[in-house]
Motif scaffolding. Sequence first.
Motif, PDB file in Angstrom:
ATOM      1  N   GLU A 149      27.663  -6.872 -39.799  1.00  0.00           N
ATOM      2  CA  GLU A 149      26.521  -6.388 -39.030  1.00  0.00           C
ATOM      3  C   GLU A 149      25.486  -5.674 -39.905  1.00  0.00           C
ATOM      4  O   GLU A 149      24.363  -5.413 -39.464  1.00  0.00           O
ATOM      5  CB  GLU A 149      27.000  -5.453 -37.909  1.00  0.00           C
ATOM      6  CG  GLU A 149      27.713  -4.209 -38.375  1.00  0.00           C
ATOM      7  CD  GLU A 149      29.228  -4.416 -38.519  1.00  0.00           C
ATOM      8  OE1 GLU A 149      29.957  -3.424 -38.553  1.00  0.00           O
ATOM      9  OE2 GLU A 149      29.663  -5.596 -38.574  1.00  0.00           O
ATOM     10  N   GLN A 150      25.864  -5.345 -41.162  1.00  0.00           N
ATOM     11  CA  GLN A 150      24.929  -4.679 -42.071  1.00  0.00           C
ATOM     12  C   GLN A 150      24.254  -5.660 -43.035  1.00  0.00           C
ATOM     13  O   GLN A 150      23.399  -5.262 -43.833  1.00  0.00           O
ATOM     14  CB  GLN A 150      25.683  -3.624 -42.908  1.00  0.00           C
ATOM     15  CG  GLN A 150      26.337  -2.521 -42.081  1.00  0.00           C
ATOM     16  CD  GLN A 150      27.260  -1.648 -42.910  1.00  0.00           C
ATOM     17  OE1 GLN A 150      28.010  -2.157 -43.753  1.00  0.00           O
ATOM     18  NE2 GLN A 150      27.204  -0.332 -42.689  1.00  0.00           N
ATOM     19  N   LEU A 151      24.634  -6.906 -42.916  1.00  0.00           N
ATOM     20  CA  LEU A 151      24.176  -7.900 -43.892  1.00  0.00           C
ATOM     21  C   LEU A 151      22.652  -8.068 -43.860  1.00  0.00           C
ATOM     22  O   LEU A 151      21.998  -8.097 -44.910  1.00  0.00           O
ATOM     23  CB  LEU A 151      24.857  -9.244 -43.623  1.00  0.00           C
ATOM     24  CG  LEU A 151      24.625 -10.349 -44.642  1.00  0.00           C
ATOM     25  CD1 LEU A 151      25.070  -9.928 -46.037  1.00  0.00           C
ATOM     26  CD2 LEU A 151      25.345 -11.632 -44.213  1.00  0.00           C
ATOM     27  N   THR A 152      22.063  -8.187 -42.690  1.00  0.00           N
ATOM     28  CA  THR A 152      20.616  -8.392 -42.584  1.00  0.00           C
ATOM     29  C   THR A 152      19.861  -7.240 -43.225  1.00  0.00           C
ATOM     30  O   THR A 152      18.905  -7.435 -43.993  1.00  0.00           O
ATOM     31  CB  THR A 152      20.206  -8.537 -41.115  1.00  0.00           C
ATOM     32  OG1 THR A 152      20.896  -9.658 -40.543  1.00  0.00           O
ATOM     33  CG2 THR A 152      18.700  -8.751 -40.993  1.00  0.00           C
ATOM     34  N   GLU A 153      20.280  -6.012 -42.910  1.00  0.00           N
ATOM     35  CA  GLU A 153      19.619  -4.835 -43.471  1.00  0.00           C
ATOM     36  C   GLU A 153      19.729  -4.798 -44.984  1.00  0.00           C
ATOM     37  O   GLU A 153      18.748  -4.486 -45.686  1.00  0.00           O
ATOM     38  CB  GLU A 153      20.241  -3.573 -42.866  1.00  0.00           C
ATOM     39  CG  GLU A 153      19.571  -2.287 -43.329  1.00  0.00           C
ATOM     40  CD  GLU A 153      20.223  -1.052 -42.735  1.00  0.00           C
ATOM     41  OE1 GLU A 153      19.891   0.058 -43.184  1.00  0.00           O
ATOM     42  OE2 GLU A 153      21.078  -1.203 -41.824  1.00  0.00           O
ATOM     43  N   LYS A 154      20.903  -5.165 -45.516  1.00  0.00           N
ATOM     44  CA  LYS A 154      21.114  -5.136 -46.962  1.00  0.00           C
ATOM     45  C   LYS A 154      20.241  -6.185 -47.657  1.00  0.00           C
ATOM     46  O   LYS A 154      19.598  -5.893 -48.683  1.00  0.00           O
ATOM     47  CB  LYS A 154      22.593  -5.393 -47.272  1.00  0.00           C
ATOM     48  CG  LYS A 154      22.935  -5.333 -48.761  1.00  0.00           C
ATOM     49  CD  LYS A 154      22.721  -3.951 -49.350  1.00  0.00           C
ATOM     50  CE  LYS A 154      23.212  -3.870 -50.786  1.00  0.00           C
ATOM     51  NZ  LYS A 154      22.962  -2.542 -51.385  1.00  0.00           N
ATOM     52  N   VAL A 155      20.229  -7.393 -47.125  1.00  0.00           N
ATOM     53  CA  VAL A 155      19.426  -8.457 -47.738  1.00  0.00           C
ATOM     54  C   VAL A 155      17.942  -8.094 -47.670  1.00  0.00           C
ATOM     55  O   VAL A 155      17.187  -8.312 -48.627  1.00  0.00           O
ATOM     56  CB  VAL A 155      19.695  -9.806 -47.053  1.00  0.00           C
ATOM     57  CG1 VAL A 155      18.709 -10.872 -47.543  1.00  0.00           C
ATOM     58  CG2 VAL A 155      21.126 -10.265 -47.328  1.00  0.00           C
ATOM     59  N   SER A 156      17.488  -7.546 -46.545  1.00  0.00           N
ATOM     60  CA  SER A 156      16.085  -7.135 -46.412  1.00  0.00           C
ATOM     61  C   SER A 156      15.728  -6.094 -47.456  1.00  0.00           C
ATOM     62  O   SER A 156      14.644  -6.129 -48.052  1.00  0.00           O
ATOM     63  CB  SER A 156      15.831  -6.573 -45.011  1.00  0.00           C
ATOM     64  OG  SER A 156      16.015  -7.571 -44.031  1.00  0.00           O
ATOM     65  N   SER A 157      16.643  -5.159 -47.708  1.00  0.00           N
ATOM     66  CA  SER A 157      16.408  -4.119 -48.715  1.00  0.00           C
ATOM     67  C   SER A 157      16.276  -4.728 -50.101  1.00  0.00           C
ATOM     68  O   SER A 157      15.389  -4.375 -50.873  1.00  0.00           O
ATOM     69  CB  SER A 157      17.541  -3.094 -48.687  1.00  0.00           C
ATOM     70  OG  SER A 157      17.398  -2.151 -49.730  1.00  0.00           O
ATOM     71  N   LEU A 158      17.166  -5.685 -50.423  1.00  0.00           N
ATOM     72  CA  LEU A 158      17.118  -6.332 -51.734  1.00  0.00           C
ATOM     73  C   LEU A 158      15.826  -7.130 -51.907  1.00  0.00           C
ATOM     74  O   LEU A 158      15.217  -7.125 -52.978  1.00  0.00           O
ATOM     75  CB  LEU A 158      18.330  -7.246 -51.909  1.00  0.00           C
ATOM     76  CG  LEU A 158      19.682  -6.545 -52.096  1.00  0.00           C
ATOM     77  CD1 LEU A 158      20.807  -7.570 -52.076  1.00  0.00           C
ATOM     78  CD2 LEU A 158      19.703  -5.767 -53.414  1.00  0.00           C
TER      79      LEU A 158
END
Length: 894
Positions: A741-750
């Motif tokens: 569930e944190q994947l989208t936020e992490k990829v957006s940050s990168l």
Amino acid sequence: MKAAEIGRRYQEFFVARGHTAVPSASLLYNDPTLLFVNAGMVPFKPYLMGEQPSPWKRATSIQKCVRTLDIDEVGKTTRHGTFFQMLGNFSFGDYFKKEAITWAWELVTSPQDKGGFGFDPASVWVTVLGEGFHPDYPHGDVEARQAWLEVGVPAEHIQGRSLKDNYWHMGVPGPGGPCSEIYIDRGPQYGPEGGPVADEDRFLEIWNLVFETEELAAVRAKEDFDIAGPLKARNIDTGAGLERIAYLLQGVDNMYETDEVFPVITRASEISKRPYGADHADDVRLRVVADHIRSSLMLMTDGVTPSNEARGYVLRRLLRRSIRSMRLLGVRDRCLVDLLDVSRECMHVTYPEVDTQWERIGDIAQTEERSFARTLNSGTQLFDQAVAQTRAQGSTVIGGDKAFQLHDTYGFPIDLTLEMAQEQGLGVDESTFRELMARQRARAKADAKAKKAGGHASTAYRALRAKGESPFVGYTDLDVSTRVRGLVVEGREVDHAQPGQLAEIVLEETPFYAEMGGQDSDAGVIRAPSGNFEVLDVQRPVPGLVVHTVQGTGEISVGDRVEAIVDAAHRQGACQAHSATHVLHAALRELVGPTATQAGSYNRPGYLRFDFSASKGLSPELRTEIEERCNVAVRDDLEVSATQMPLAQAKQMGAMAMFGEKYPDIVRMVEMGGRWSRELCAGTHVLHSSQIGMVTLLSEQSVGAGTRRIEALVSTDAFDHMAGERALVSQLTGLLKVQPEQLTEKVSSLVSQLRTAEKRIEELKTAQLLAQVGEIAGSATERAGVLLATRQLPGVDAAALRTLAGEVRGRLDQGPAVVALVGGSPAKPALVVATTAAAREKGWRAGELVRQGAAILGGRGGGKDDLAQGGGSDASQAGAALEAIGLELGRGRA
């Protein structure tokens, strides 16, 4: 007499004489040799050729037709049109010459107050097959001549002509026979005396009566063919041109001025403010618009959308010729929908479907007009490049190859290119252009002839069909014991097929589904006494005949008892995919709207592709909703049923039918969940929607103006796809050390970090580049009173070049100056030109200079007077491109 009234009279006349009124078939008739229905007899071809028994002894129709072979003549003559309506009466082994001629004479010459067309009998001329042209008619068609004499045509008004003029066939093996044509004398003001043999403008053909009497074995040319023997039954096939009759009865000079066409001319004249009848060139353009608009309306009504292939290309060409003609009339604003609406008002009396399809038609027209505006801009850039190259070579004539490229690639007609060239003070090599056009037409004709020769309706298939129908029993049985009725090898009917040969087998009955209606054919085997034969493909080359393409290790013969076995797993997959297609169609109509109608489909085990009418794409949210609706329908376990019923009843119940498909009087309607999904369909389906398993949408994209395509996976293929996506998510979460569930936020940050870094790098590059501003400005040299600053900067992109050019221009802004910079990659060089205000006052414009330089680079360019950009394909010419700009400046301005 209005056109609709002419059609009504014709049909009522023949219905009163025992004919069945058959509605017009769609222009998209299911015939592999035709893009469109191009003659009134096309829908009756299977009956005339003996492929199927006719459901009627006598029939009459008003068939809509499209022909584009002579599209360049439209508007220039009185009778060339792309869309026309053919009035016809047909006899299938019933009445023959005497009745056909008697009735034609009666309808043509009877007074209008008694239901006829009211032509003066003295104005009627006819032609028949003449003496010495056919071995079976050594004295010509005596029977037809005698019939005309008996109804009252004077002998001097009956002219004998050759096979080329008065013998009919389809251009391929099949039925043929002599014909008799009816002409109307328009008067001495239209040409010389002497009947049709002397002048066919004055003596205008309105009706052709064909007397089919013999089977042709080979056809080499219109007058060169072999006769296999007499037909089992003699047929009558006639065709009368409604538009020709209309302009004669309405007292106008050509078909463009009739009541169904002229209102478009009137509207186009109002929009352009160019009066009709004042200038010949303008009149031709107005007639082109009127003809093409009507044709486009009728094609779009029958489901065609603009594209770069086949039917879609023809429609695109018609629409774009209309737009170009309006532009040549001085109209730059969009006007297609306005003109189409006028045509709709003219045609909806006879074809009410133009009203029901209007919203979709309007959307397609708007999209195509916007698209062509962009194309015109691209073509103009190519034209500018051609102008620059012509001047660089010291010539005043643009090459014919360039004019052909403009026509072939961008749809520029030669008259538009000529007009644009004249504005530049140049000519065009028309002879080379026309030579290239002639070659292209020759290739197109050869291709069409090859397609016709290679069409499925070959002699072998027709001979096998004549032995009986191939019943499909695969709705209930997947394993059938049957016999081999026929074999075809390399296009010829044979008694035996040798081991290893690719053969086509016709069975007395078959459980194999032939590819049709978007559903792929079944797979399986045919077990013969000598071994197994793998079924590679199953087709219906002619109606009622199922042909299995097979290959095996043994020999197989006509009459062999065989076992036909369908691969059950393959069939189940096909049923799932086909039923999922119906589910998707229903979901689209429910969520997108009733205009989201099917425009084509393909399904095979595990996969479906569905084309539908839409003017814009689906939003991600709507796409998700559609997928969810499909799977809710699967979950709800909707009952799937198939019922045979009359076509009229199925349509009344709201059953969806495919554009272009020909349906028999009794049809098969497939229902899912009752009213939710009702479609006319001969395909195979699951018994309950839950058996589909699952539907996963893969993509949604445009495949042409007004048409979108969805691709989806079904059943276990859908599950496998989702499992693959789950595995990918697992790999990413492990790599990035986050929860799913944190994947989208992490990829957006990168991604954000990466963009920040890239922006910083670009800023540093720009700063480094701007450090050269002073040096480039200081290196400027004078050319005829203008400072020119140039520099080659390999690897620098166009955006950076524009920034740099602007800075250098700022350093030189005290007087007339031009900045020209070349960068980009070796395969894709970029050119930017900037001018100061003083340079522009002297007549130097960046857009003109960049086009000259880009032409040397093998490309094109354009832009504003102060800043312009171009590109090409050959960076090795960067120095030459900059030098060409310098030479142009050196010439000065007068």
